[in-house]
Scaffold this motif. Structure first.
Motif, PDB file in Angstrom:
ATOM      1  N   ASP A  32       0.891  -1.249   0.097  1.00 15.61           N
ATOM      2  CA  ASP A  32       0.004  -0.146  -0.106  1.00 15.61           C
ATOM      3  C   ASP A  32       0.996   1.290   0.064  1.00 15.61           C
ATOM      4  O   ASP A  32       1.706   1.256   0.834  1.00 15.61           O
ATOM      5  N   VAL A  33       0.510   2.034  -0.984  1.00 10.11           N
ATOM      6  CA  VAL A  33       1.456   3.344  -0.840  1.00 10.11           C
ATOM      7  C   VAL A  33       0.319   4.684  -0.686  1.00 10.11           C
ATOM      8  O   VAL A  33      -0.631   4.802  -1.403  1.00 10.11           O
ATOM      9  N   LEU A  42       4.855   3.546   2.642  1.00 13.55           N
ATOM     10  CA  LEU A  42       4.829   2.425   2.346  1.00 13.55           C
ATOM     11  C   LEU A  42       4.303   1.370   3.496  1.00 13.55           C
ATOM     12  O   LEU A  42       4.925   1.183   4.520  1.00 13.55           O
ATOM     13  N   THR A  43       3.070   0.676   3.309  1.00 11.77           N
ATOM     14  CA  THR A  43       2.640  -0.235   4.326  1.00 11.77           C
ATOM     15  C   THR A  43       2.226  -1.533   3.747  1.00 11.77           C
ATOM     16  O   THR A  43       2.039  -1.749   2.507  1.00 11.77           O
ATOM     17  N   ARG A  52      11.746  -5.940   1.784  1.00 14.95           N
ATOM     18  CA  ARG A  52      11.644  -4.787   2.201  1.00 14.95           C
ATOM     19  C   ARG A  52      12.642  -3.877   1.784  1.00 14.95           C
ATOM     20  O   ARG A  52      12.190  -2.515   1.613  1.00 14.95           O
ATOM     21  N   ALA A  53      13.542  -3.889   2.113  1.00 17.06           N
ATOM     22  CA  ALA A  53      14.952  -3.130   1.445  1.00 17.06           C
ATOM     23  C   ALA A  53      14.731  -2.720  -0.147  1.00 17.06           C
ATOM     24  O   ALA A  53      14.978  -1.554  -0.566  1.00 17.06           O
ATOM     25  N   ALA A  54      14.547  -4.037  -0.683  1.00 15.87           N
ATOM     26  CA  ALA A  54      14.345  -3.857  -2.447  1.00 15.87           C
ATOM     27  C   ALA A  54      13.328  -2.776  -2.702  1.00 15.87           C
ATOM     28  O   ALA A  54      13.334  -2.002  -3.660  1.00 15.87           O
ATOM     29  N   ASN A  70       9.418   3.758   5.160  1.00 11.25           N
ATOM     30  CA  ASN A  70       9.155   2.124   4.991  1.00 11.25           C
ATOM     31  C   ASN A  70       8.398   1.724   6.293  1.00 11.25           C
ATOM     32  O   ASN A  70       9.362   1.432   7.125  1.00 11.25           O
ATOM     33  N   GLU A  71       7.176   1.591   6.285  1.00  8.00           N
ATOM     34  CA  GLU A  71       6.677   0.995   7.240  1.00  8.00           C
ATOM     35  C   GLU A  71       6.082  -0.529   7.096  1.00  8.00           C
ATOM     36  O   GLU A  71       5.098  -1.258   7.730  1.00  8.00           O
TER      37      GLU A  71
END
Length: 87
Positions: A32-33, A42-43, A52-54, A70-71
């Motif tokens: 989700d953005v 980002l969720t 997650r990092a990518a 980044n959540e």
């Protein structure tokens, strides 16, 4: 001289989601953005810290004028709770 006008929020969100779905590093559809000013939040849930990092990396490349928040939660596929036994 100024740069091009920024994309309206719905278009920016779609552009980011399209990039996440098509980039070979992510191939992700479930993020989700949300746009909050100059932040992209980002969720959702991903399977690995690497994923997650990518995702954050791809979003930063697609929207360099935005801060990426980044959540995303990491939940490995084998930690989804009790498994159902089939007889």
């Amino acid at each position: 001289m100024t740069g091009p006008d920024p994309l309206p929020d719905p278009y920016l969100v779609q552009h980011v989601q399209d990039a996440l779905a098509s980039d070979s590093r992510t191939l992700e559809l479930g993020v989700d953005v949300t746009v909050a000013g100059h932040r992209l939040v980002l969720t959702g849930i991903v399977a690995t810290a690497g994923q997650r990092a990518a995702i954050a990396e791809v979003v930063a490349e697609v929207a360099p004028d935005h801060e990426v928040v980044n959540e995303l939660a990491v939940m490995p596929a084998d930690e989804d709770g009790a498994t159902e036994e089939l007889e």
